[in-house]
Write an enzyme that holds these catalytic residues in place. Structure first.
Site, PDB file in Angstrom:
ATOM      1  N   GLU A  94       0.805  -1.223   0.000  1.00  0.00           N
ATOM      2  CA  GLU A  94       0.000   0.000   0.000  1.00  0.00           C
ATOM      3  C   GLU A  94       0.837   1.271   0.000  1.00  0.00           C
ATOM      4  O   GLU A  94       0.735   2.122   0.876  1.00  0.00           O
ATOM      5  CB  GLU A  94      -0.968  -0.006   1.189  1.00  0.00           C
ATOM      6  CG  GLU A  94      -1.982  -1.123   1.130  1.00  0.00           C
ATOM      7  CD  GLU A  94      -3.034  -1.039   2.227  1.00  0.00           C
ATOM      8  OE1 GLU A  94      -4.036  -1.751   2.109  1.00  0.00           O
ATOM      9  OE2 GLU A  94      -2.844  -0.258   3.190  1.00  0.00           O
ATOM     10  N   GLU A 126      -5.198  -8.573   0.489  1.00  0.00           N
ATOM     11  CA  GLU A 126      -5.952  -8.241   1.704  1.00  0.00           C
ATOM     12  C   GLU A 126      -7.415  -8.003   1.353  1.00  0.00           C
ATOM     13  O   GLU A 126      -7.730  -7.391   0.340  1.00  0.00           O
ATOM     14  CB  GLU A 126      -5.437  -6.951   2.374  1.00  0.00           C
ATOM     15  CG  GLU A 126      -4.178  -7.090   3.181  1.00  0.00           C
ATOM     16  CD  GLU A 126      -3.800  -5.790   3.882  1.00  0.00           C
ATOM     17  OE1 GLU A 126      -4.711  -4.998   4.226  1.00  0.00           O
ATOM     18  OE2 GLU A 126      -2.606  -5.568   4.083  1.00  0.00           O
TER      19      GLU A 126
END
Length: 484
Positions: free
Chosen positions: A170, A378
């Site tokens: 991320e 995720e």
């Protein structure tokens, strides 16, 4: 697209779960580990919920065997975990801490011994504090080589056993929250510095992938991107333009660079006019093009819906970090777009939109634009789980959430998207960076809270047994929504 019959999940589908070192390991200064930026940042008053930190977290470092045993009992096929950079290089570079390498050796070997595919995340936000002190971390080009040396150390040590690797977790989040919102380390609000640090992170990612090709044979590598597909609020042309702006600025700006080594031109022109575009030096674009990934890693939690935003419109909004529903606010980029409530979707207690179909939309967009396989690295639901009598945790809401997302993943596969695997966030409960221990994501309940670690007992939630059935049936046990 409606399917009369959906395609089964591939036989080798990686049914997984995930974690991050800082959020679970604890042992923050044990066995030679150096401090990370999060070890320092969380000890500043008011930076986290009730001043929580990861000094102990859920003590995975000292209970690793117990946690893997729970994975084995569940039947997990893959486990994505991150490596703590400062556990390997206490000062970010130079002398290696052999004890740190040994810990991950034991974890990897134990996973493989039990037929669980290890997926390594090289960087999940815990930058060694020494590199922040020395040259400002991601704001200096020095980090490209230091990060590369760290990566090469891991490739040489674990590359013979680990097939799947995630470079940066991320990047859009750790850069955005660190340099735009100022609520993650280093706590800066400066868009010029943000875009420069972001460019340097892209270069570090590409350099690491370039090195991976030399040291790891028959392996796959890619970044994990926090992907929030964008919708326009309606069909008004101005709102369609806002959607185009948001999709390019929030998503293509990252994935185009990962996949093609190119920056989208509309956003680049906008940043240049604002005087905040990154400085691109000779050789940068060549390096970015050399860093093509094998897959696009995707961390998916929600979509965003947008409308037009005038030049004097709204900017940075407020993030809900308390779990008090309705305390977040819309945000935007003046002259480009603003977020707006989607009346068709519900939200969590943290005001995150619940949109399983949005995951399918996102997978389709990646497939069409980049022609890359997808690893869903995720996806999960953070909620207030209640420990009931007899150590029962009835998290039916989590089962419902994951079930609906998996149904849409199966449809995406039926649409023709190649999806390598699916990792829930997370396997055990853990420290949520800003939200303390109250925001629980795991299949395994950890009996601790903001006031202390208690006994750190591991308790299987209802979702633990449900996901075990999903895995053993290769997805055949998924409950479809009524009418499907």
């Amino acid at each position: 697209m409606f399917h009369k019959n959906v395609q089964p999940f591939p036989e080798n589908f990686l049914w997984g779960s995930a974690s991050a070192a800082y959020q679970i390991e604890g042992a923050w200064d044990q066995d030679g580990k150096g401090p990370s930026v999060w070890d320092i940042y969380t000890k500043q008053e008011g930076t986290t919920y009730k001043n929580t930190n990861g000094d102990i977290a859920v003590d995975h470092y000292n209970r690793m065997e117990e946690d893997v045993k729970l994975m084995v009992e569940m039947g997990l096929k893959a486990y994505r975990f991150s490596i703590s950079w400062s556990r390997i290089f206490p000062t970010g570079k130079g002398k290696i801490n052999e004890t740190g390498l040994d810990f991950y050796d034991r974890l990897i070997d134990l996973l493989i011994e039990n037929k669980i595919e290890p997926i390594i995340t090289i960087y999940h936000w815990d930058l060694p504090q020494a590199l922040m002190d020395e040259y400002g971390g991601w704001e200096s080009r020095e980090i490209i080589e230091d990060f590369n040396q760290y990566c090469v150390t891991l490739f040489k040590r674990y590359g013979d056993r680990v097939k799947y690797w995630v470079t940066l977790n991320e990047q859009n989040i750790f850069i955005g929250l660190g340099y735009r919102s100022g609520i993650h380390p280093p706590g800066v609000k400066d868009l010029k510095r943000m875009h420069q640090a972001n460019h340097i992170a892209f270069l570090a990612n590409a350099k690491a992938i370039q090195s991976f090709r030399k040291y790891v044979k028959n392996g796959s590598i890619g970044p994990s991107f926090a992907y929030g597909p964008v919708y326009p609020i309606d069909s008004h042309p101005e709102n369609i333009l806002a959607y185009e702006n948001a999709e390019e600025m929030n998503n293509h700006w990252y994935m185009d660079v990962y996949a093609w080594g190119e920056y989208p031109q509309t956003t680049m022109r906008y940043l240049e006019k604002q005087g905040i575009a990154p400085v691109i030096e000779d050789g940068d674009m060549t390096l970015l093009k050399a860093g093509k990934p094998d897959f696009m890693g995707v961390n998916y939690y929600q979509t965003a819906t947008v409308a037009s935003n005038p030049l004097d419109g709204i900017g940075e909004g407020v993030m809900n970090t308390s779990g008090k529903k309705g305390t977040s606010s819309d945000s935007g980029v003046p002259g480009m777009f603003r977020t707006i409530t989607n009346p068709n979707l519900e939200t969590t207690n943290w005001d995150w939109v619940i949109d399983p179909v949005g995951l399918r939309v996102g997978m389709r967009r990646i497939n069409n634009r980049y022609q890359l396989p997808v690893l869903i690295s995720e996806n999960g639901l953070g909620e207030f789980d209640k420990l009931e009598e007899g150590d029962q945790i009835n998290d039916d809401y989590r089962i419902d959430y994951i079930n609906h997302h998996l149904v849409e993943i199966q449809k995406a596969i039926s649409d023709g998207v190649e999806i390598i695997g699916y990792c829930t966030w997370s396997f055990t409960d853990l420290l949520s960076w800003l939200n303390g221990y109250q925001k629980r994501y795991g299949f395994v309940y950890i009996d601790r809270d903001e006031d202390g670690p208690k006994e750190l007992r591991r308790l299987k939630k209802k979702s633990y047994y449900w996901y075990s059935d999903v895995i053993s049936s290769n997805g055949n046990s998924l409950h479809k929504r009524e009418g499907e």
